[in-house]
Design an enzyme around this catalytic site. Structure first.
Site, PDB file in Angstrom:
ATOM      1  CD  GLN A  71       9.289  -5.314 -12.530  1.00 20.61           C
ATOM      2  OE1 GLN A  71       9.130  -4.398 -13.170  1.00 20.61           O
ATOM      3  NE2 GLN A  71       9.566  -5.536 -11.328  1.00 20.61           N
TER       4      GLN A  71
ATOM      5  CE1 TYR B 141       3.397   1.985 -12.518  1.00 19.22           C
ATOM      6  CE2 TYR B 141       5.046   0.515 -11.637  1.00 19.22           C
ATOM      7  CZ  TYR B 141       4.795   1.717 -12.232  1.00 19.22           C
ATOM      8  OH  TYR B 141       5.668   2.589 -12.558  1.00 19.22           O
TER       9      TYR B 141
ATOM     10  NE  ARG C  21      10.719  -4.290  -6.846  1.00 22.83           N
ATOM     11  CZ  ARG C  21      11.250  -3.138  -7.398  1.00 22.83           C
ATOM     12  NH1 ARG C  21      10.625  -2.587  -8.086  1.00 22.83           N
ATOM     13  NH2 ARG C  21      12.309  -2.738  -6.803  1.00 22.83           N
TER      14      ARG C  21
ATOM     15  N   GLY D 262      20.306  -1.367  -7.767  1.00 21.58           N
ATOM     16  CA  GLY D 262      19.494  -0.588  -8.834  1.00 21.58           C
ATOM     17  C   GLY D 262      20.628   0.354  -9.546  1.00 21.58           C
ATOM     18  NE  ARG D 263      18.117   5.047  -7.350  1.00 24.66           N
ATOM     19  CZ  ARG D 263      17.319   5.863  -6.304  1.00 24.66           C
ATOM     20  NH1 ARG D 263      18.002   7.012  -6.109  1.00 24.66           N
ATOM     21  NH2 ARG D 263      16.666   5.331  -5.425  1.00 24.66           N
TER      22      ARG D 263
END
Length: 378
Positions: free
Chosen positions: A101, A173, A224, A316-317
């Site tokens: 990424q 971002y 994304r 993810g987690r």
């Protein structure tokens, strides 16, 4: 039980992904100060490879002003090639495709992180968060250079042996900052109307795609996106749908929807409960697969997404807690999947002290600890 998410999927570019489960890009803050990869990071990613169809790294900055936090990976310079090559090789175990990424943090950083440099963005507008700094507006020449920096980072990923890159156009971002009417108040060709605010992200896609077209092998390009912003003015779903309609015609291979909860409705209009991803499904091209993330943990949750017509689920987690999630599902050993985290597991799970600190301070409610650990002041 036979799961749809264990079936392969062939992308637009002809690359076949072994299954529909991806590791979501996550902050782990374990690189050296200059952005060089560490052995700890390679061990961390290698442990989580071999089962998921795609493993997407935490974001790597494309130029020095794009660094968002300490311990972040760099794709800003050719000197990073040896470390990135080791990382790609470590991830490419079994069927797993290695995806780097790439991003620029834009205004979501600080003078301290940038070692005295002022943060930059589309416009000189501070983010709406405590103690946020006002960024400097990028000049037109700097904007063009930043687009080229994304292209250079893509070439670096190709040379390092990655299977693809994901453009981080989400989570407030820089790519999102150019798209947002809150952070982009420019009056040149990169700002103003909705179509002009699309100029920068679409130019980044084109620049990276042009590099990929010259590669010696098929190479994945993902994007994304965050569908909405709470800011006023801010990105609304209608804006995002217009951007997606244009992305449909770009040579991207998947669209990754960044959500706090996979089935979440609008964060702007709380009366609208229809899952965001379903509204995106209505406009996305039939051959452009969706990847959805957001508190996914169990096989039944991932399978439900497949039943709802989503092509890829990003964990993810859960993959921090359970690196062998896919392997255990394939083996029919779902009872052995871990859904809690213990400090006794740190070495086994290759969780570094910076990552542990990040988990403690960021996901107190969303990162279950074992009963004994909950009694500690974490």
């Amino acid at each position: 039980m036979t799961y749809q998410f264990l079936e392969p999927y062939t992308l637009r570019n002809g690359v076949t992904i072994a299954n529909r489960v991806a590791m979501s890009p996550m902050t782990e803050q374990s690189s050296f100060e200059d952005g060089t990869i560490t052995n700890d990071e390679i061990d961390y990613y290698r442990l989580r490879a071999g089962g998921v169809g795609m493993l997407i790294t935490g974001c790597a900055y494309v130029n020095p002003l794009g660094k968002g936090y300490e311990g972040e990976l760099s794709a800003a310079d050719r000197s990073m090639l040896p470390g990135l090559s080791r990382l790609a090789q470590g991830i490419k175990a079994g069927p797993t495709k290695a995806i780097l990424q790439i991003f620029s943090a834009g205004r979501m950083t600080s003078t301290a992180v940038l070692r005295g440099q002022q943060p930059v963005s589309a416009s000189a507008v501070a983010p709406l968060r405590p103690n946020a700094e006002t960024p400097r507006e990028l000049t037109p020449a700097e904007v063009e250079q930043t687009i080229q920096d994304f292209a250079n980072a893509t070439q670096l990923a190709i040379d390092a042996g990655f299977d693809g890159v994901e453009l981080h156009g989400a989570n407030t971002y820089l790519m999102q900052q150019f798209f947002s009417p809150h952070s982009n108040r420019r009056t040149d060709r990169f700002g103003g109307s909705l179509s002009k605010r699309m100029t920068f992200p679409l130019a980044v896609v084109d620049a990276c795609a042009n590099v990929i077209a010259k590669a010696d092998r098929p190479f994945i390009l993902g994007y994304r996106i965050s569908p909405e912003e709470r800011e006023e003015p801010g990105i609304r779903l209608a804006d995002t749908l217009e951007l997606i309609k244009l992305l449909n015609y770009k040579p991207i291979d998947y669209l990754h929807i960044s959500l706090a909860d996979a089935w979440a409705g609008s964060i702007v209009d709380r009366s609208e409960a229809t899952p965001i991803f379903q509204k995106i499904q209505a406009v996305v091209a039939d051959d452009l697969p969706l990847m959805v993330v957001g508190h996914l943990a169990t096989p039944s949750q991932v399978e439900q997404l497949m039943s709802d017509g989503v092509q890829f689920a990003a964990l993810g987690r859960e993959l921090i807690r359970e690196p062998k999630w896919v392997q255990k599902v394939i083996a029919g050993d779902e009872r052995a999947i871990r859904y809690t985290f213990s400090l006794a597991d740190l070495d086994e799970l290759k969780v570094t002290p910076p990552l542990l600190h990040f988990l403690r301070t960021t996901f107190k409610k969303g990162f279950p600890l074992s009963t004994d650990e909950q009694q500690l002041k974490l």
